[in-house]
Design a protein around this motif. Sequence first.
Motif, short mmCIF file in Angstrom:
data_model
loop_
_atom_site.label_atom_id
_atom_site.label_comp_id
_atom_site.label_asym_id
_atom_site.label_seq_id
_atom_site.Cartn_x
_atom_site.Cartn_y
_atom_site.Cartn_z
N PRO A 184 0.83 -1.22 0.00
CA PRO A 184 0.00 0.00 0.00
C PRO A 184 0.86 1.26 0.00
CG PRO A 184 -0.81 -1.59 1.61
CD PRO A 184 0.51 -2.12 1.12
N ASN A 185 0.55 2.17 -0.91
CA ASN A 185 1.33 3.40 -1.04
C ASN A 185 0.51 4.66 -0.77
OD1 ASN A 185 -0.25 3.25 -3.30
ND2 ASN A 185 1.35 3.86 -4.74
N GLY A 186 -0.75 4.51 -0.33
CA GLY A 186 -1.56 5.67 -0.01
C GLY A 186 -2.27 6.31 -1.19
N GLN A 187 -2.21 5.66 -2.36
CA GLN A 187 -2.84 6.26 -3.54
C GLN A 187 -4.35 6.27 -3.42
OE1 GLN A 187 -1.66 7.96 -6.05
NE2 GLN A 187 -3.73 8.18 -6.86
N ALA A 188 -4.93 5.27 -2.75
CA ALA A 188 -6.38 5.23 -2.60
C ALA A 188 -6.89 6.43 -1.82
CB ALA A 188 -6.80 3.93 -1.90
#
Length: 409
Positions: free
Chosen positions: A297-301
């Motif tokens: 997870p990279n925080g794009q959502a």
Amino acid sequence: MSRWLEMLRHQYNWLLADRFDWWEMNRCPINACPLVASIAEPREQPNYYSQKRSLVPLKGERPWYKEIHSQVLQDMVKRVNLAFERFTKGDSSGKRSGKPRFKGQHRYRTFTFPQASHEWIEGNRIRLPKIGVVKFICHRPLPEGFALKTVAVSLKADGWYVTFSLEDQSVPELPLPEVVPTEANSLGVDAGLEYFIACSDGTTKTPPQFYRQAEKKLAKLQAKRELRPKGSKARRKLNAKIAKLHQRIARQRRQWHFETAGELVDKADVIFVEDLQVANMIRRCKPKLGEGGEFLPNGQAAKSGLNKSFADAGIAGFLNEVLPYKAAKAGRWVVKVNPAGTSQHCAMCLSRVPKELSDRWHDCPHCRASMPRDVNSAVLIKKVGLGHRLTLKREGRKTGEARPLRLTA
């Protein structure tokens, strides 16, 4: 007129493809060719004049192009040349645009008559060459003394529009008056999402979020459209409704931007704003890879919602287009300043007060100043814009000692 647009779109794509073909096959100098390259027959580079000459044999091979006015066809060639020149050479400031894209169906929406005349207009009717007399709604009379230069016909979601370009060489260009910014005649403005604008005088204005308000209605129309078969009449009608809704949202936002810019122009002679790169602020997060090669997870959502809010607010259009236009029209100045440090320091004592993006209130432990974060940034933007050599104390990265940092406009 719809048939004209479709034929112009096809020829636009063909001429653009011809440019790309030469660019890929012949752009490399003979002394710097790659070891692996396709062998192409050398030919002259297509340019504006050569492609304009190609319109004569085009009408012989495809007689239906004769129904289009010759100057409209030449203007289409000019658009191809302008798009490709901005891609290869850049504009007057050297800034290059992205690679031109081929025009898909319904993506070519405007054709222009580059040499127009006042004789074409008779009351609420205009006589377009090779089209005929067309009735239009003239929302304001054309001023006298101006020469009619061009007439552009555009297809939008709610119908056809005609745009007149006027010129009067006897009207002098009035330069903006030289104004020396002072504490009294200047205003600092910080643009954001919690407050669309926060001014150095303490006033704020929240964004109306026109897209968010229409999001449910838009989702219903899109869901209903997906149930209709592609190419059906019902699907085309729903597409038209969706396009009109998007157009209404854009016009609401544009109108609100002009009203807000008018309020700022009435407050001060010089308006200081941040030189923001909004395109970098809405860029996608970089992917993160785990030890096994899987994506983490990279925080794009979470950032996708932030990007939608940026697009809904239209900060870039307001700071780069609307506000400078309104200011120039009223004889005011808009000055962009370096945004570095304007959110991480106190505007009163100039001490460094680190804050996360979620921290929306500024509390300085040194001078006890307390105010909204955006208002603090607006006050600091004004100080930076006035040219003060500000000394902002912050801790050094290695020694931990305080060292000065100068911010200049």
